[in-house]
Design a protein around this motif. Structure first.
Motif, PDB file in Angstrom:
ATOM      1  N   GLU A 223       0.816  -1.214   0.000  1.00 60.61           N
ATOM      2  CA  GLU A 223       0.000   0.000   0.000  1.00 60.61           C
ATOM      3  C   GLU A 223       0.852   1.267   0.000  1.00 60.61           C
ATOM      4  O   GLU A 223       0.452   2.291  -0.552  1.00 60.61           O
ATOM      5  CB  GLU A 223      -0.948  -0.001   1.196  1.00 60.61           C
ATOM      6  N   ALA A 224       2.032   1.200   0.612  1.00 60.07           N
ATOM      7  CA  ALA A 224       2.931   2.355   0.576  1.00 60.07           C
ATOM      8  C   ALA A 224       3.375   2.635  -0.853  1.00 60.07           C
ATOM      9  O   ALA A 224       3.385   3.789  -1.309  1.00 60.07           O
ATOM     10  CB  ALA A 224       4.144   2.110   1.475  1.00 60.07           C
ATOM     11  N   PHE A 225       3.716   1.581  -1.589  1.00 52.91           N
ATOM     12  CA  PHE A 225       4.132   1.766  -2.983  1.00 52.91           C
ATOM     13  C   PHE A 225       2.933   2.139  -3.858  1.00 52.91           C
ATOM     14  O   PHE A 225       3.082   2.883  -4.833  1.00 52.91           O
ATOM     15  CB  PHE A 225       4.822   0.498  -3.489  1.00 52.91           C
ATOM     16  N   GLY A 226       1.742   1.637  -3.508  1.00 55.18           N
ATOM     17  CA  GLY A 226       0.548   2.061  -4.235  1.00 55.18           C
ATOM     18  C   GLY A 226       0.302   3.547  -4.074  1.00 55.18           C
ATOM     19  O   GLY A 226       0.000   4.258  -5.042  1.00 55.18           O
ATOM     20  N   LEU A 227       0.458   4.052  -2.842  1.00 50.19           N
ATOM     21  CA  LEU A 227       0.260   5.486  -2.612  1.00 50.19           C
ATOM     22  C   LEU A 227       1.319   6.303  -3.332  1.00 50.19           C
ATOM     23  O   LEU A 227       1.012   7.348  -3.930  1.00 50.19           O
ATOM     24  CB  LEU A 227       0.285   5.783  -1.113  1.00 50.19           C
ATOM     25  N   GLY A 278       1.983  -8.253  -4.380  1.00 56.72           N
ATOM     26  CA  GLY A 278       0.634  -8.808  -4.331  1.00 56.72           C
ATOM     27  C   GLY A 278      -0.417  -7.835  -3.832  1.00 56.72           C
ATOM     28  O   GLY A 278      -1.477  -8.252  -3.354  1.00 56.72           O
ATOM     29  N   GLY A 279      -0.153  -6.564  -3.954  1.00 50.14           N
ATOM     30  CA  GLY A 279      -1.082  -5.569  -3.421  1.00 50.14           C
ATOM     31  C   GLY A 279      -2.369  -5.435  -4.210  1.00 50.14           C
ATOM     32  O   GLY A 279      -2.333  -5.319  -5.433  1.00 50.14           O
ATOM     33  N   ARG A 280      -3.514  -5.449  -3.484  1.00 51.12           N
ATOM     34  CA  ARG A 280      -4.823  -5.158  -4.093  1.00 51.12           C
ATOM     35  C   ARG A 280      -5.641  -4.313  -3.131  1.00 51.12           C
ATOM     36  O   ARG A 280      -6.880  -4.370  -3.114  1.00 51.12           O
ATOM     37  CB  ARG A 280      -5.574  -6.451  -4.418  1.00 51.12           C
ATOM     38  N   GLY A 281      -4.952  -3.523  -2.326  1.00 55.25           N
ATOM     39  CA  GLY A 281      -5.635  -2.630  -1.401  1.00 55.25           C
ATOM     40  C   GLY A 281      -6.082  -1.360  -2.094  1.00 55.25           C
ATOM     41  O   GLY A 281      -5.857  -1.160  -3.295  1.00 55.25           O
ATOM     42  N   PRO A 282      -6.702  -0.433  -1.358  1.00 55.09           N
ATOM     43  CA  PRO A 282      -7.263   0.776  -1.971  1.00 55.09           C
ATOM     44  C   PRO A 282      -6.245   1.669  -2.664  1.00 55.09           C
ATOM     45  O   PRO A 282      -6.531   2.214  -3.733  1.00 55.09           O
ATOM     46  CB  PRO A 282      -7.928   1.509  -0.799  1.00 55.09           C
ATOM     47  N   TYR A 283      -5.038   1.811  -2.101  1.00 52.62           N
ATOM     48  CA  TYR A 283      -4.055   2.677  -2.743  1.00 52.62           C
ATOM     49  C   TYR A 283      -3.467   2.018  -3.986  1.00 52.62           C
ATOM     50  O   TYR A 283      -3.188   2.696  -4.980  1.00 52.62           O
ATOM     51  CB  TYR A 283      -2.947   3.064  -1.760  1.00 52.62           C
ATOM     52  N   LEU A 314     -12.378  -1.367  -6.657  1.00 52.67           N
ATOM     53  CA  LEU A 314     -12.125  -0.378  -5.609  1.00 52.67           C
ATOM     54  C   LEU A 314     -13.363  -0.155  -4.746  1.00 52.67           C
ATOM     55  O   LEU A 314     -13.263  -0.045  -3.520  1.00 52.67           O
ATOM     56  CB  LEU A 314     -11.660   0.939  -6.237  1.00 52.67           C
ATOM     57  N   VAL A 315     -14.544  -0.096  -5.371  1.00 51.24           N
ATOM     58  CA  VAL A 315     -15.785   0.078  -4.614  1.00 51.24           C
ATOM     59  C   VAL A 315     -15.986  -1.086  -3.654  1.00 51.24           C
ATOM     60  O   VAL A 315     -16.488  -0.906  -2.531  1.00 51.24           O
ATOM     61  CB  VAL A 315     -16.992   0.223  -5.565  1.00 51.24           C
TER      62      VAL A 315
END
Length: 401
Positions: A223-227, A278-283, A314-315
Motif C-alpha cells: 500500500e505504501a508503494f501504491g500510494l 501482491g497488493g490489491r488494497g485501496p491505494y 475499488l468500490v
C-alpha cells in the motif's frame, strides 16, 4: 508589521513539525503542545516588531519550549504525568527508528489507541496544520463530526496517559494505515486546494517526499508503494492542469507532452513494486486507475472498460461516495451519459453538499442533451476554490450564450 507577520507565518509553516514533536515529548499533551506554540507565536508578534532575530526558527523553538516548561510547572495534571515523561530531549540527538523529523511526528501522532479516522484527523490538525474545514473535505463529512473526532482523540490520549515517543520498528505496522491516510489527504488538498489557485504545489511536493520515505522505511508494504505511484502519477500532470492565467484545463484537454516523464517513470516503478508484493488494497487499486490514465497516449484511447472494472474492484474495498461518483463518470464514458446518470443516483444523498457531485451531474446532463444550469449553479454555490469557480462560471456563461 505586515512583514513580521509574513515572516512569522513562513517560519511556523516550516518549523511546525519539529517544534510540535519536541513539545509533545516535553509536555505529553496535544493541547499543551499546541497552546505553547500559539503562545510563542503571539510572543513573536510582539518581540519581532522591535528586532527580528537572526534565526527566527531557533527563537520560536526556544520560546515554545519555555512556554511548555512554564505550563508544566504550574499545571498539576501535567506534573502528575511527569514521571512518564522523564526522557529529556535537549542536548542530544534522537536515535529514532524514523530519521525524518516530520515523518517521525506523523508516526508518533498516529497512535493505534485511536480509531484510524481519529488518528488521521488528529494528525492533520496537529502536525499538518489543516483547518477543520479542510479535514472535513478530506473525509467528506461535516465540520462538527471532525471536531468531535479530534476532541475524542485528544481525550483518549490524555486518559490513557500516552507517552509521546517515536515508535519502535515493531510498532510501525499498526500505524501504517493512518500514516498513509495522512499523506494521501495532504496530496489531495494540494491537488485541489480549498481556496485560491487550483493547486498547492508545496503540499503536493511534501506528500510525494513523505510517500517516498515511507516506502524506504517499509519496503515490503504494497500500500505504501501504491500510494507513491498514485501521488507520482497525479503530480506528473501538474504543469498541464492550469493555463498561464490560472484557469483549469480538464484531463481531456491536457497537453500530455507536458506531463513530467520522470514522475511518470517513478509511478510506474512504484506500481510494479506494489504488484510484485501482491497488493490489491485501496491505494494500489487507485494507483492502477491513475496509471491507466497516465499511460493512455490520448484521451480518446483511454481504456474505459478497464477503468470501470478497476472502479468495481475499488468500490468493493472502499465503498465511499466519492469513489462511486468517479465510477459513474467512467461508466458514462464507457456506456453513455444515461448509464452514468443512473449510477450517479446512488450517491445523490451522500454528496448533497459536495460541489463535485453537481458539477459531474451537470456534465452528464449536458452530454445527454439536457439543461445543466441548475446543477452548475448549485456547484458554484458550494465550491470554494477560485479556479474551479471560474470554470463553473465559464460553463454557465457558455450555456447562456
Amino acid at each position: 508589521m505586515a512583514d513580521v507577520a509574513s515572516l512569522l507565518a513562513a517560519t511556523v509553516a516550516r518549523e511546525r513539525g519539529p517544534i510540535l514533536g519536541a513539545l509533545l515529548r516535553l509536555s505529553g499533551s496535544v493541547d499543551a503542545a499546541e497552546e505553547a506554540l500559539q503562545e510563542a507565536v503571539l510572543g513573536a508578534l510582539e518581540s519581532w516588531r522591535d528586532a527580528v532575530p537572526a534565526n527566527p526558527g531557533a527563537w520560536l523553538v526556544t520560546a515554545a519550549k519555555n512556554k511548555a516548561r512554564d505550563a508544566r510547572r504550574h499545571d498539576a495534571i501535567v506534573r502528575a504525568k511527569a514521571p512518564l515523561l522523564a526522557e529529556e530531549i535537549e542536548g542530544r540527538e534522537d536515535t529514532d527508528t524514523v530519521a525524518d523529523d516530520y515523518l517521525r511526528l506523523v508516526f508518533t501522532c498516529c497512535d493505534p489507541a485511536l480509531a484510524v479516522d481519529n488518528q488521521i484527523a488528529l494528525t492533520l490538525k496537529v502536525v499538518c496544520g489543516f483547518t477543520t474545514e479542510e479535514i472535513a473535505r478530506a473525509f467528506v463529512c461535516s465540520e462538527a463530526t471532525v471536531s468531535q473526532r479530534i476532541l475524542r482523540a485528544k481525550q483518549t490520549l490524555e486518559g490513557t496517559k500516552v507517552r509521546y515517543a517515536t515508535p519502535e520498528r515493531r510498532e510501525l505496522e499498526p500505524r501504517v494505515t493512518a500514516v498513509l491516510g495522512v499523506v494521501h489527504a495532504m496530496f489531495n488538498e494540494g491537488h485541489i486546494g480549498r481556496t485560491g489557485p487550483l493547486m498547492r504545489l508545496d503540499l503536493q511536493a511534501e506528500a510525494l517526499r513523505l510517500a517516498r520515505l515511507v516506502c524506504d522505511l517499509l519496503p515490503g508494504e504494497p500500500e505504501a508503494f501504491g500510494l507513491l505511484a498514485l501521488v507520482a502519477f497525479n503530480a506528473a500532470r501538474a504543469r498541464s492542469r492550469v493555463r498561464a492565467d490560472g484557469s483549469v484545463v480538464l484531463l481531456a484537454a491536457q497537453d500530455r507532452s507536458q506531463w513530467d516523464r520522470e514522475l511518470l517513470r517513478e509511478g510506474l516503478m512504484a506500481r510494479a513494486r506494489a504488484r510484485s508484493l501482491g497488493g490489491r488494497g485501496p491505494y494500489v487499486l487507485s494507483a492502477e486507475l491513475a496509471g491507466a490514465h497516465a499511460t493512455a497516449p490520448t484521451w480518446e484511447s483511454t481504456d474505459w472498460r478497464a477503468i470501470v472494472a478497476l472502479y468495481d474492484a475499488l468500490v468493493a474495498v472502499v465503498p465511499s461516495p466519492i469513489v462511486k461518483m468517479n465510477r459513474a463518470i467512467a461508466v458514462a464514458m464507457e456506456r453513455g451519459p444515461a448509464a452514468g446518470l443512473a449510477a450517479l443516483k446512488e450517491v445523490a444523498a451522500d454528496l448533497a453538499d459536495h460541489h463535485l457531485f453537481y458539477a459531474t451531474r451537470a456534465d452528464l446532463l449536458e452530454r445527454a442533451g439536457k439543461d445543466p444550469r441548475r446543477d452548475l449553479e448549485k456547484a458554484l454555490s458550494l465550491s470554494t476554490n477560485d479556479a474551479e469557480r471560474a470554470l463553473l462560471r465559464e460553463r454557465l456563461a457558455a450555456r447562456g450564450r
